[in-house]
Design a protein around this motif. Sequence first.
Motif, PDB file in Angstrom:
ATOM      1  N   PHE A   1       0.826  -1.211   0.000  1.00  0.00           N
ATOM      2  CA  PHE A   1       0.000   0.000   0.000  1.00  0.00           C
ATOM      3  C   PHE A   1       0.861   1.263   0.000  1.00  0.00           C
ATOM      4  O   PHE A   1       1.993   1.264   0.465  1.00  0.00           O
TER       5      PHE A   1
ATOM      6  N   ASN B   1       0.760   0.601   5.824  1.00  0.00           N
ATOM      7  CA  ASN B   1      -0.202  -0.184   6.601  1.00  0.00           C
ATOM      8  C   ASN B   1       0.431  -1.349   7.342  1.00  0.00           C
ATOM      9  O   ASN B   1      -0.152  -2.430   7.433  1.00  0.00           O
ATOM     10  N   LEU B   2       1.634  -1.147   7.879  1.00  0.00           N
ATOM     11  CA  LEU B   2       2.201  -2.170   8.758  1.00  0.00           C
ATOM     12  C   LEU B   2       1.382  -2.185  10.045  1.00  0.00           C
ATOM     13  O   LEU B   2       0.774  -1.184  10.404  1.00  0.00           O
TER      14      LEU B   2
ATOM     15  N   ALA C   1       7.021   2.254  14.048  1.00  0.00           N
ATOM     16  CA  ALA C   1       7.239   3.666  14.381  1.00  0.00           C
ATOM     17  C   ALA C   1       8.727   3.982  14.516  1.00  0.00           C
ATOM     18  O   ALA C   1       9.123   5.142  14.481  1.00  0.00           O
ATOM     19  N   GLN C   2       9.551   2.933  14.697  1.00  0.00           N
ATOM     20  CA  GLN C   2      10.987   3.154  14.860  1.00  0.00           C
ATOM     21  C   GLN C   2      11.726   3.037  13.530  1.00  0.00           C
ATOM     22  O   GLN C   2      12.955   3.075  13.505  1.00  0.00           O
TER      23      GLN C   2
ATOM     24  N   SER D   1      12.152   4.174   9.293  1.00  0.00           N
ATOM     25  CA  SER D   1      11.868   5.232   8.321  1.00  0.00           C
ATOM     26  C   SER D   1      10.815   4.729   7.336  1.00  0.00           C
ATOM     27  O   SER D   1      10.530   3.542   7.274  1.00  0.00           O
TER      28      SER D   1
ATOM     29  N   GLN E   1      12.103   2.055   5.053  1.00  0.00           N
ATOM     30  CA  GLN E   1      12.257   0.773   5.736  1.00  0.00           C
ATOM     31  C   GLN E   1      10.904   0.122   5.953  1.00  0.00           C
ATOM     32  O   GLN E   1      10.742  -1.089   5.757  1.00  0.00           O
TER      33      GLN E   1
ATOM     34  N   ARG F   1       9.682  -1.475   2.816  1.00  0.00           N
ATOM     35  CA  ARG F   1      10.388  -2.726   2.499  1.00  0.00           C
ATOM     36  C   ARG F   1       9.912  -3.861   3.400  1.00  0.00           C
ATOM     37  O   ARG F   1       9.803  -5.009   2.959  1.00  0.00           O
TER      38      ARG F   1
ATOM     39  N   LEU G   1      14.519   8.198  -0.084  1.00  0.00           N
ATOM     40  CA  LEU G   1      14.249   6.828   0.348  1.00  0.00           C
ATOM     41  C   LEU G   1      13.603   5.993  -0.742  1.00  0.00           C
ATOM     42  O   LEU G   1      13.443   4.795  -0.607  1.00  0.00           O
TER      43      LEU G   1
ATOM     44  N   ASP H   1      15.725   2.830  -2.461  1.00  0.00           N
ATOM     45  CA  ASP H   1      15.832   1.522  -1.802  1.00  0.00           C
ATOM     46  C   ASP H   1      14.638   0.638  -2.112  1.00  0.00           C
ATOM     47  O   ASP H   1      14.769  -0.564  -2.365  1.00  0.00           O
TER      48      ASP H   1
ATOM     49  N   GLN I   1      -5.454  -0.723   8.025  1.00  0.00           N
ATOM     50  CA  GLN I   1      -5.052  -1.895   8.799  1.00  0.00           C
ATOM     51  C   GLN I   1      -5.900  -3.099   8.419  1.00  0.00           C
ATOM     52  O   GLN I   1      -5.393  -4.208   8.239  1.00  0.00           O
TER      53      GLN I   1
ATOM     54  N   GLY J   1       4.768   0.115  20.449  1.00  0.00           N
ATOM     55  CA  GLY J   1       4.897   0.449  19.032  1.00  0.00           C
ATOM     56  C   GLY J   1       4.426   1.844  18.704  1.00  0.00           C
ATOM     57  O   GLY J   1       4.544   2.285  17.585  1.00  0.00           O
TER      58      GLY J   1
ATOM     59  N   ASN K   1      17.307   3.198  18.479  1.00  0.00           N
ATOM     60  CA  ASN K   1      16.054   2.813  17.856  1.00  0.00           C
ATOM     61  C   ASN K   1      15.563   3.839  16.849  1.00  0.00           C
ATOM     62  O   ASN K   1      14.603   3.602  16.150  1.00  0.00           O
TER      63      ASN K   1
ATOM     64  N   LYS L   1      17.612   6.461  11.065  1.00  0.00           N
ATOM     65  CA  LYS L   1      16.903   6.439   9.778  1.00  0.00           C
ATOM     66  C   LYS L   1      17.802   5.754   8.749  1.00  0.00           C
ATOM     67  O   LYS L   1      19.013   5.801   8.847  1.00  0.00           O
TER      68      LYS L   1
END
Lengths: 256, 327
Positions: free
Chosen positions: A99, A103-104, A151-152, A154, A157, A160, A187, A190, B195, B294, B323, B326
Amino acid sequence: MTVTTPMVHAEGVRKHFGRLDVLKGIDLTVERGQVCCLLGPSGSGKSTFLRCINHLEKVDAGRLTVDGDLVGYRQQGSKLHELREREVARRRRDIGMVFQRFNLFPHMTALQNVMDAPVKVAGADSAQARLDAERLLDRVGLADRAGHYPAQLSGGQQQRVAIARALAMKPKLMLFDEPTSALDPELVGDVLQVMRQLAADGMTMVVVTHEIAFAREVADTAVFMDEGVVVESGPPRQVLADPEQERTRTFLSKVL
Amino acid sequence: MAASTAPVPAGTDAVRSDEAPPQDLLVVPVRHWGRWIAAVAAVTALTGLIGSLANNANLHWDIVGHYLFAGLIFDGLVTTLWLTAAAMVLALGLGTLIAVMRRSTNPVLYSLATAFVWVFRGTPLLVQIIFWGYAGALYKYVMIGVPFTHITFLQADTNSLLTPAVAALLALGLNEAAYASEIIRAGIQSVDEGQTEAAYSLGMRPALTMRRIVLPQAMRVIVPPMGNESINMLKMTALVSVISAHDLMSNIQDVYAQNYQVIPLLVVASIWYLILVTLLSFPQSWLERRYGRGTAQSGRTSPLRRLLTGSASRLRVLGSGPNHQKG
């Protein structure tokens, strides 16, 4: 001409939201192992068509098949039986989707995001699913981010990880809905690299994108859509470099 | 002060000698006289109130002390506690079901759920409690069977089935379910539609998607108001004293009905309710951290740890650690 069924085949696919006609009869064929890029201005219906392919949107008219199976229905004689929830879900397993907004699942780590569906949906062994998930994260260059929450990470990332999550169900078809549109320009590379690799490995892909350079390089077919119809389609050399339609030329001159 | 730290061109001794040498200056903070006056007035008033309570013979602190740990009061406490817990469990289970029904595309399920909320939220809890307490006057027997036939699987006398404790549990649980369903519905709505689509695209069915993807995320929105509701529930159990369900308040009333020491016994009740409410707020903050995983706030440490380690560690946690790289 070969007799194998195409991966995606659309004939006169129509879709409307209320009184707004979004798709006005789409004809499109994506063969196995091919990459099809859908291009066009926003509101042209390309995302809606993509969502129809895995039945996130219901087709109103026309015929849409994935790997020979009608999407959302089972045909018996002259009757179309709507598929049950269970059967719809069963077919979606074979179609991966990525998406625009990733939407992780934010309450799960990258690794859990990737291994959740194989374990909970496909019933895979948890230890095996973990190994597979780690391998997939490695494949998208994020082996060292397995324990991170979305949330941690980018945007690049996250996207991916989202690709790895879709691949974890071992799909035969991958759908990409503007996968790089929500990313910072630096980004984008990548994510495109991962998709390029996927295409090289022979995955069948339908990609809605604004990345003309990517389409020119990777796509087997470029499809230009506008106002719910396919304006022109063919090899990217032709559609993107020397379009026949005036509408395509105008669009390309604006985005290039 | 800024002038003395500004770079000075080399070899211009004349400029340097013009400047005053840096010196330490005393900082005089703003004096908040109004604050001091307000604080003194408030403390004086409070001391007066406490003094009048401590010296008031009608309060009978000796009686408060005598009944604070009495057996009857303790029995009431136990009833209040399990009634609160059981009513909340009933409310959560039923509330989730109603919240899902209200989102259903099935018009019958939707209407049933809406009607349930309408009735149980629309009538006073006190009325509902008394209704359940006197249900025996409405239906003499409770039967389970096929409606409009004579087929009966189970039959029982209403009064033997609906003891005051059961009536209290049903009244509190069903009323709370109406409120809980609205909180849960709001929580479910707070989760992004993407979601659900992502879960569907992985082949998850709606029920699994709700259980595994949507509800855990909705919990972040649901927990704070539900904590509030639990505290409310603990205190609302006092209402079931009208059908003498032998909760804390019922037993307190039983005692002062005999010895007429109303005020000291109400103080006993207040002390216990305050203690229980204080204890209830601990699991709430634990749950909030548990379901905040999270999110941007998940780096928060527990209030207790923050107190023990000081505020410096909190800054470090919120700042850029490994953590936050980037890529």
